[in-house]
Enzyme design. Structure first.
Site, PDB file in Angstrom:
ATOM      1  N   ARG A  83       0.836  -1.200   0.000  1.00 43.83           N
ATOM      2  CA  ARG A  83       0.000   0.000   0.000  1.00 43.83           C
ATOM      3  C   ARG A  83       0.867   1.245   0.000  1.00 43.83           C
ATOM      4  O   ARG A  83       1.791   1.368   0.788  1.00 43.83           O
ATOM      5  CB  ARG A  83      -0.884   0.024   1.257  1.00 43.83           C
ATOM      6  CG  ARG A  83      -1.499  -1.309   1.564  1.00 43.83           C
ATOM      7  CD  ARG A  83      -2.086  -1.364   2.954  1.00 43.83           C
ATOM      8  NE  ARG A  83      -3.272  -0.536   3.121  1.00 43.83           N
ATOM      9  CZ  ARG A  83      -3.901  -0.380   4.289  1.00 43.83           C
ATOM     10  NH1 ARG A  83      -3.426  -0.971   5.380  1.00 43.83           N
ATOM     11  NH2 ARG A  83      -4.966   0.373   4.365  1.00 43.83           N
ATOM     12  N   GLY A 100      -3.903  10.408  -7.599  1.00 40.15           N
ATOM     13  CA  GLY A 100      -2.944  10.201  -8.674  1.00 40.15           C
ATOM     14  C   GLY A 100      -1.821   9.263  -8.275  1.00 40.15           C
ATOM     15  O   GLY A 100      -1.038   8.822  -9.108  1.00 40.15           O
ATOM     16  N   MET A 106      -0.216   5.669  -6.743  1.00 42.04           N
ATOM     17  CA  MET A 106      -0.596   4.281  -6.937  1.00 42.04           C
ATOM     18  C   MET A 106      -1.458   3.772  -5.795  1.00 42.04           C
ATOM     19  O   MET A 106      -1.300   4.185  -4.661  1.00 42.04           O
ATOM     20  CB  MET A 106       0.643   3.409  -7.038  1.00 42.04           C
ATOM     21  CG  MET A 106       0.322   2.117  -7.732  1.00 42.04           C
ATOM     22  SD  MET A 106       1.588   0.895  -7.460  1.00 42.04           S
ATOM     23  CE  MET A 106       1.105   0.297  -5.872  1.00 42.04           C
ATOM     24  N   ARG A 119      -7.128   7.182  10.561  1.00 37.85           N
ATOM     25  CA  ARG A 119      -6.543   8.525  10.406  1.00 37.85           C
ATOM     26  C   ARG A 119      -7.560   9.522  10.939  1.00 37.85           C
ATOM     27  O   ARG A 119      -8.741   9.190  11.097  1.00 37.85           O
ATOM     28  CB  ARG A 119      -6.239   8.816   8.941  1.00 37.85           C
ATOM     29  CG  ARG A 119      -7.489   8.866   8.119  1.00 37.85           C
ATOM     30  CD  ARG A 119      -7.236   9.024   6.642  1.00 37.85           C
ATOM     31  NE  ARG A 119      -8.475   8.636   5.965  1.00 37.85           N
ATOM     32  CZ  ARG A 119      -8.579   8.359   4.699  1.00 37.85           C
ATOM     33  NH1 ARG A 119      -7.535   8.396   3.922  1.00 37.85           N
ATOM     34  NH2 ARG A 119      -9.740   8.028   4.182  1.00 37.85           N
ATOM     35  N   HIS A 143      -9.696  21.196 -15.556  1.00 36.38           N
ATOM     36  CA  HIS A 143      -9.524  22.633 -15.795  1.00 36.38           C
ATOM     37  C   HIS A 143     -10.674  23.424 -15.176  1.00 36.38           C
ATOM     38  O   HIS A 143     -10.466  24.389 -14.435  1.00 36.38           O
ATOM     39  CB  HIS A 143      -9.461  22.875 -17.308  1.00 36.38           C
ATOM     40  CG  HIS A 143      -9.370  24.329 -17.689  1.00 36.38           C
ATOM     41  ND1 HIS A 143     -10.488  25.099 -17.925  1.00 36.38           N
ATOM     42  CD2 HIS A 143      -8.303  25.150 -17.848  1.00 36.38           C
ATOM     43  CE1 HIS A 143     -10.100  26.340 -18.238  1.00 36.38           C
ATOM     44  NE2 HIS A 143      -8.782  26.388 -18.196  1.00 36.38           N
ATOM     45  N   ARG A 165     -14.846  54.180   0.022  1.00 34.64           N
ATOM     46  CA  ARG A 165     -14.472  54.672  -1.311  1.00 34.64           C
ATOM     47  C   ARG A 165     -15.400  55.827  -1.658  1.00 34.64           C
ATOM     48  O   ARG A 165     -16.551  55.599  -2.016  1.00 34.64           O
ATOM     49  CB  ARG A 165     -14.628  53.573  -2.349  1.00 34.64           C
ATOM     50  CG  ARG A 165     -13.750  52.365  -2.136  1.00 34.64           C
ATOM     51  CD  ARG A 165     -14.106  51.324  -3.198  1.00 34.64           C
ATOM     52  NE  ARG A 165     -13.214  50.187  -3.197  1.00 34.64           N
ATOM     53  CZ  ARG A 165     -13.408  49.096  -2.463  1.00 34.64           C
ATOM     54  NH1 ARG A 165     -14.459  49.017  -1.665  1.00 34.64           N
ATOM     55  NH2 ARG A 165     -12.562  48.091  -2.528  1.00 34.64           N
ATOM     56  N   ARG A 212     -11.235  57.425   2.156  1.00 32.41           N
ATOM     57  CA  ARG A 212     -10.226  57.644   1.113  1.00 32.41           C
ATOM     58  C   ARG A 212     -10.691  58.751   0.172  1.00 32.41           C
ATOM     59  O   ARG A 212     -11.835  58.724  -0.297  1.00 32.41           O
ATOM     60  CB  ARG A 212     -10.013  56.354   0.311  1.00 32.41           C
ATOM     61  CG  ARG A 212      -8.965  56.536  -0.780  1.00 32.41           C
ATOM     62  CD  ARG A 212      -8.731  55.253  -1.547  1.00 32.41           C
ATOM     63  NE  ARG A 212      -9.885  54.892  -2.363  1.00 32.41           N
ATOM     64  CZ  ARG A 212      -9.960  53.766  -3.070  1.00 32.41           C
ATOM     65  NH1 ARG A 212      -8.965  52.904  -3.034  1.00 32.41           N
ATOM     66  NH2 ARG A 212     -11.022  53.508  -3.789  1.00 32.41           N
ATOM     67  N   GLU A 220       0.349  51.577  -2.109  1.00 39.63           N
ATOM     68  CA  GLU A 220      -0.112  50.712  -3.192  1.00 39.63           C
ATOM     69  C   GLU A 220       0.737  50.852  -4.445  1.00 39.63           C
ATOM     70  O   GLU A 220       0.489  50.207  -5.445  1.00 39.63           O
ATOM     71  CB  GLU A 220      -1.590  50.987  -3.503  1.00 39.63           C
ATOM     72  CG  GLU A 220      -1.895  52.452  -3.729  1.00 39.63           C
ATOM     73  CD  GLU A 220      -3.391  52.732  -3.837  1.00 39.63           C
ATOM     74  OE1 GLU A 220      -4.147  51.793  -4.111  1.00 39.63           O
ATOM     75  OE2 GLU A 220      -3.778  53.893  -3.668  1.00 39.63           O
ATOM     76  N   SER A 242      -2.147  52.320   4.976  1.00 36.17           N
ATOM     77  CA  SER A 242      -3.081  51.240   4.671  1.00 36.17           C
ATOM     78  C   SER A 242      -2.662  50.643   3.331  1.00 36.17           C
ATOM     79  O   SER A 242      -2.548  51.364   2.331  1.00 36.17           O
ATOM     80  CB  SER A 242      -4.514  51.770   4.594  1.00 36.17           C
ATOM     81  OG  SER A 242      -5.373  50.731   4.189  1.00 36.17           O
ATOM     82  N   GLY A 246      -3.003  49.029  -0.004  1.00 34.12           N
ATOM     83  CA  GLY A 246      -3.991  48.726  -1.042  1.00 34.12           C
ATOM     84  C   GLY A 246      -3.419  47.585  -1.856  1.00 34.12           C
ATOM     85  O   GLY A 246      -2.746  47.785  -2.853  1.00 34.12           O
ATOM     86  N   THR A 247      -3.691  46.369  -1.402  1.00 31.70           N
ATOM     87  CA  THR A 247      -2.979  45.237  -1.993  1.00 31.70           C
ATOM     88  C   THR A 247      -3.469  44.887  -3.390  1.00 31.70           C
ATOM     89  O   THR A 247      -2.798  44.150  -4.101  1.00 31.70           O
ATOM     90  CB  THR A 247      -3.060  44.006  -1.074  1.00 31.70           C
ATOM     91  OG1 THR A 247      -4.419  43.799  -0.712  1.00 31.70           O
ATOM     92  CG2 THR A 247      -2.213  44.206   0.162  1.00 31.70           C
ATOM     93  N   ASN A 248      -4.650  45.391  -3.795  1.00 32.96           N
ATOM     94  CA  ASN A 248      -5.069  45.131  -5.182  1.00 32.96           C
ATOM     95  C   ASN A 248      -4.144  45.864  -6.144  1.00 32.96           C
ATOM     96  O   ASN A 248      -3.552  45.259  -7.045  1.00 32.96           O
ATOM     97  CB  ASN A 248      -6.509  45.582  -5.417  1.00 32.96           C
ATOM     98  CG  ASN A 248      -7.497  44.814  -4.566  1.00 32.96           C
ATOM     99  OD1 ASN A 248      -7.149  43.781  -4.006  1.00 32.96           O
ATOM    100  ND2 ASN A 248      -8.696  45.321  -4.464  1.00 32.96           N
ATOM    101  N   ASP A 249      -4.005  47.176  -5.946  1.00 31.36           N
ATOM    102  CA  ASP A 249      -3.111  47.933  -6.816  1.00 31.36           C
ATOM    103  C   ASP A 249      -1.663  47.502  -6.624  1.00 31.36           C
ATOM    104  O   ASP A 249      -0.912  47.392  -7.587  1.00 31.36           O
ATOM    105  CB  ASP A 249      -3.247  49.434  -6.553  1.00 31.36           C
ATOM    106  CG  ASP A 249      -4.263  50.069  -7.488  1.00 31.36           C
ATOM    107  OD1 ASP A 249      -4.144  49.838  -8.705  1.00 31.36           O
ATOM    108  OD2 ASP A 249      -5.167  50.773  -7.007  1.00 31.36           O
ATOM    109  N   CYS A 307      -6.354  47.199   3.173  1.00 30.55           N
ATOM    110  CA  CYS A 307      -7.738  47.379   2.739  1.00 30.55           C
ATOM    111  C   CYS A 307      -8.006  46.747   1.380  1.00 30.55           C
ATOM    112  O   CYS A 307      -9.040  46.966   0.790  1.00 30.55           O
ATOM    113  CB  CYS A 307      -8.111  48.847   2.742  1.00 30.55           C
ATOM    114  SG  CYS A 307      -7.142  49.835   1.607  1.00 30.55           S
ATOM    115  N   TYR A 322      -4.451  45.811  11.554  1.00 31.06           N
ATOM    116  CA  TYR A 322      -5.789  45.340  11.212  1.00 31.06           C
ATOM    117  C   TYR A 322      -5.861  44.969   9.732  1.00 31.06           C
ATOM    118  O   TYR A 322      -4.993  45.370   8.939  1.00 31.06           O
ATOM    119  CB  TYR A 322      -6.853  46.410  11.523  1.00 31.06           C
ATOM    120  CG  TYR A 322      -6.771  47.623  10.636  1.00 31.06           C
ATOM    121  CD1 TYR A 322      -7.431  47.666   9.411  1.00 31.06           C
ATOM    122  CD2 TYR A 322      -5.998  48.730  11.006  1.00 31.06           C
ATOM    123  CE1 TYR A 322      -7.335  48.770   8.583  1.00 31.06           C
ATOM    124  CE2 TYR A 322      -5.900  49.837  10.184  1.00 31.06           C
ATOM    125  CZ  TYR A 322      -6.570  49.852   8.969  1.00 31.06           C
ATOM    126  OH  TYR A 322      -6.460  50.931   8.138  1.00 31.06           O
TER     127      TYR A 322
END
Ligand code: ADP
Ligand code: MG
Ligand code: MG
Length: 871
Positions: free
Chosen positions: A91, A100, A102, A319, A432, A551, A606, A734, A753, A755-758, A821, A841
């Site tokens: 086993r 995937g 064996m 387990r 996919h 915003r 902002r 940012e 703060s 701005g992790t998107n930008d 933010c 924060y």
């Protein structure tokens, strides 16, 4: 010392890295004195050596031989004996369970001669030949990759005849006879387990799950016991608590006269664990007491595989068991109540992702029709929409759609993004469609194999559903319904909203208990991104302790857009001042509502961020309007003026253009108006007896000079508003340059703060709107990303900038407040990072606030700083 092989008696449950999960747990059960068939474990080290050199490492086979001899001696049976052969199972078992890899080979050691010996010795001809048949089939499939279909079996066939057929299949497929030497069978099987570590599916799985590729798998070799020896034998699975709801009590299935995976395969009707008590009360009682001991040992829900041979119980696996999100919370709280674990430990046992799943809306099952069919639940959620069959139709549709494909490929991405949900006829949880949908948080059911897809309809049995008809798909259980099924809010959300009581409800009270503890130990605060009083109020009910991002541009939409238009088109100073003066009271009223909803808590506002042309009608629309007027020989009037403005303001890369602080420096009076509105709103709240705590935040700063200019102006405005409380002024981080020069910027900023998107867009150098549809799916599929960097923060790149900025900012200004933010503030994995990076924060959408609170508590526990981890 070589030391590649360990007897079950030599290991324990904490040696997963060396012995794999299955092996470590078999060893633990052996140490506990439970009835485990004897055996040994070939360590992951041996696998690594094999994969490095491509050959069995020196000494391994003789070590295996030694341990095998000890096994033989203990059992008084010989491997390869012709009269009474010892049979083995081989086993696989890595440290992480992994699709995937064996599978298991049972009954190793049988051959043309020993099969007769086994028949005589057991007095059961059928059993002996059936075991041999299974061996040839499993061995052929897993060691020689013979396709499963090649062994077509007729249910009524005599096992003896099947053996003949299977041996022929084996010969045709491999060009050699089925290996008769037991040791050759054993060594081939061990090598095949080693190699399966590098099977394509396994490699891809690890890349996506970020599991290191060089761990290797262990191999478990153990004496066979037989559940297929008549009605006093059988095989089963059991759980020490209900893995669906978490309820106390044992659950499971048992199948008489059966071996191995017969239970899972659902070949015959299984009986419940309770019914086992009726047919074999002694084994049943023994099993229950073992389950109790396992729970005490693991202090958690365990799942178990067992076999009974002629009334004797054998443990084959245990387990810590998988469970639904609801069960995870219920069990963790129960274990605290039972005194088995601490509250800190309970927080380790649940995840923000599980809480998020419990907050998804779900279908009202009582109002649901019979499902059309059921596929693989690949990404949770309840999606309702009109059927579309290709990406273009999905992207072009007005209302919500469900994209249906046989399977998806990168060309389908725009459609997947546009659709509410995705349904495919082919592929499993790692297809996919499934991978991309999960990466995007989109509902997906895949592998609904009963579906036949035509160009603009699909059929299931004799039912046809056409393009445009509405269907509903449930990504939590894989069901596909005809028509719209009513969706209802989750009970957990109603609880957070204050609409459902936790009293007497096991799940809600478990959540209450764990959330209370999370809040108690968390160091990271949780704020919300909210633009309106209503959003802020909701966020507060969900436990937010402030607004981390308002915003203000969202206050410029709707019928206020014309006022912004006037501002943009203003030709003179007077016109501009008029336009700003008209906006001022509207903004002030919005801020007052927000400050009322968050009374006593910080509200970070902002200043306007997006390029102003976003407030004008689109270029194409204006061009058409002007062309129409010209065709009619009319004056294009206002449309003409707007068109000129839009053309003038056109930018090739608006994301990198005139926006954020740059606007404030270019358009006189714009920021001042906003700052005045904030100050006046705060003054009004103070006058009304409130405790407003607004903060002003400047977007897109890249250099301290920008901030200094804005700050000077803002301070003079603030000073001019009578009755306004002190208001802090800070900046977003940012732009990569801001992160790098954070030491300078901190001199002019009361807070940061992120701005992790930008910051993500600019660090990677891609614009989100362009790249998500273009190649993210392919990247997820290839494992370049484990998840989109817009979903989970890229620690190595973007995260490094965050760390640098915090460090340099605080070196220049000790105690500088720093928060986040961007959308990452609500992502469980990212919250952990922000805690570790020392932020104060995170701020996220109101709906994600509970998830972030839980993860903030978990992060503190993981960092080991709670001081409350004792029982
Ligand atoms: P998986 O990881 O897919 O669960 P296992 O290694 O647990 O695979 O093997 C599948 C099944 O094979 C087990 O549940 C058990 O019923 C059977 N099996 C494995 N080893 C033995 C053994 N030594 N004797 C009898 N049955 C076995
Ligand atoms: Mg198993
Ligand atoms: Mg931004």
């Amino acid at each position: 010392m070589s030391g590649y092989v360990y007897d079950f008696g030599d290991g324990n449950k904490d040696l997963k890295d060396l012995l794999g999960g299955k092996g470590a747990n078999l060893a633990e059960m052996t140490r506990m004195g439970l009835p485990v068939p004897p055996g040994f474990i070939i360590s992951t080290e041996a696998c690594r050596a094999y994969l490095r050199s491509g050959a069995m490492p020196a000494g391994l086979l003789s070590e295996v031989e030694e341990h095998l001899q000890a096994l033989e001696a203990g059992l008084g049976k010989r491997f390869g004996d012709q009269k009474d052969p010892l049979l083995l199972s081989v086993r696989s078992g890595a440290a992480f369970s992994m699709p995937g890899m064996m599978e298991t080979i049972l009954d190793i050691g049988l051959n043309d001669r020993s099969v007769t010996g086994l028949a005589q010795q057991s007095g059961d001809e059928r059993f002996a030949w059936d075991s041999y048949r299974r061996l040839i089939q499993m061995f052929g499939r897993t060691v020689f990759d013979i396709p499963a279909e090649a062994f077509g079996s007729e249910p009524g066939d005599e096992p003896r005849d099947l053996v003949e057929t299977y041996k022929k299949v084996f010969e045709t497929q491999t060009g050699q006879v089925f290996p008769q030497a037991p040791h050759e069978q054993l060594f081939l099987a061990i090598g095949a387990v080693f190699r399966s570590w590098n099977a394509e599916r396994a490699v891809l799985y690890r890349r996506r799950e970020r599991i290191p590729q060089d761990l290797g798998t262990a191999v478990n070799v153990m004496a066979m016991v037989f559940g297929n020896r008549g009605d006093d034998s059988g095989t089963g699975v059991a759980f020490t608590r209900d893995p669906a709801t978490g309820r106390r009590g044992s659950y499971g299935d048992y199948l008489r006269n059966a071996q191995g995976e017969d239970v899972v395969a659902g070949i015959r009707n299984t009986m419940s664990l309770g019914e086992l008590a009726d047919v074999d009360s002694v084994s049943y009682a023994q099993l229950l007491s073992i389950m109790e001991r396992l729970e005490q040992r693991y202090r958690d829900l365990c799942d178990i595989e067992f076999t009974i041979e002629h009334g004797k119980l054998w443990m084959l696996q245990t387990r810590v068991g998988k469970r639904t999100p609801a069960a995870a919370f219920v069990i963790a709280a129960q274990l605290v109540e039972e005194g088995a674990i601490t509250l800190d430990e309970a927080l380790r046992r649940v995840t923000g992702e599980q809480l998020a799943q419990l907050m998804f809306p779900s279908f009202d099952e009582s109002a649901a029709p019979e499902p059309l069919t059921t596929g693989v639940p690949a990404s949770p959620g309840a999606a309702v929409g009109a059927l579309v069959f290709d990406s273009a139709a999905a992207a072009a549709a007005d209302g919500p759609v469900i994209l249906v494909r046989r399977e998806t490929n990168p060309d389908d991405l725009p459609g997947m993004i546009a659709a509410q949900g995705v349904l495919t006829a082919r592929g499993g949880k790692t297809s996919h469609a499934a991978v991309v949908a999960r990466g995007m948080g989109k509902t997906c059911v895949c592998g609904a194999e009963e579906i036949r897809i035509g160009p603009d309809s699909f059929t299931v049995g004799d039912r046809t559903v056409r393009a445009g008809e509405v269907i509903s798909i449930d990504g939590a259980n894989g069901r596909v319904y005809p028509g719209p099924v009513p969706v209802h809010a989750s009970e957990v959300v109603r609880y957070f909203e204050g609409e459902a009581s936790a009293y007497g409800d096991p799940l809600l009270s478990a959540i209450e208990r764990l959330m209370t503890h999370a809040d108690h130990v968390a160091r990271l605060g949780v704020h919300a991104n909210a633009d309106t009083g209503a959003d802020a109020a909701r966020a507060r009910r969900f436990g937010a302790t402030g607004v981390g991002l308002c915003r203000t541009e969202h206050m410029f939409l709707g019928d206020r857009r014309v006022l912004v238009e006037r501002l943009i088109l203003a030709g003179t100073e007077a016109e501009r001042d008029d336009a700003l003066a008209a906006l001022l009271p509207l903004q002030r009223a919005d801020f007052e509502q927000l400050l009322t909803a968050m009374d006593g808590l910080p509200v970070t506002i902002r200043l306007i961020d997006p390029p102003l042309h976003e407030f004008l009608p689109p270029l194409a629309e204006l061009t058409a309007r002007v062309a129409r007027a010209e065709a009619l020989g009319e004056d294009a009037g206002h449309a003409g003026v707007l068109l000129n403005a839009v053309r003038r303001m056109h930018e090739s890369n608006p994301m990198l253009g005139l926006r954020g602080v740059r606007l404030g420096l270019v358009i006189p009076g714009l920021f001042a108006m906003q700052v005045r509105a904030v100050a006046q709103a705060a003054a009004a709240r103070v006058a009304a007896g409130g405790d407003p705590r607004p903060e002003i935040m400047v977007p897109l700063v890249g250099t301290v000079q920008e901030l200094e200019i804005v700050r000077a102006e803002a301070e003079s405005v603030l000073a001019s508003v009578p009755g306004a409380p002190p208001i802090r002024i800070g900046t977003m981080i940012e732009v990569p340059r801001a992160a790098l020069t954070a030491g300078q910027i901190a001199a002019a900023a009361d807070f940061f703060s992120f701005g992790t998107n930008d910051l993500t867009q600019m660090t990677w150098g891609f614009s989100r709107d362009d790249v998500e549809g273009a190649f993210f799916g392919r990247y997820l599929e290839l494992g370049v990303f484990a998840s989109s960097p817009f979903e989970t923060l890229d620690r190595d790149g973007v995260g490094e900038l965050v760390r640098i900025a915090v460090e340099r900012g605080r070196a220049a200004r000790p105690g500088l407040t720093a928060g986040v933010c961007g959308e990452h503030g609500g992502d469980p994995a990212s919250v952990r990072f922000f805690h570790d990076a020392g932020l104060d924060y995170v701020s996220c959408s109101p709906f994600r606030v509970p998830v972030a609170r839980l993860e903030a508590g978990r992060a503190a526990v993981a960092a080991g700083t709670t001081g409350s981890d004792s029982r």
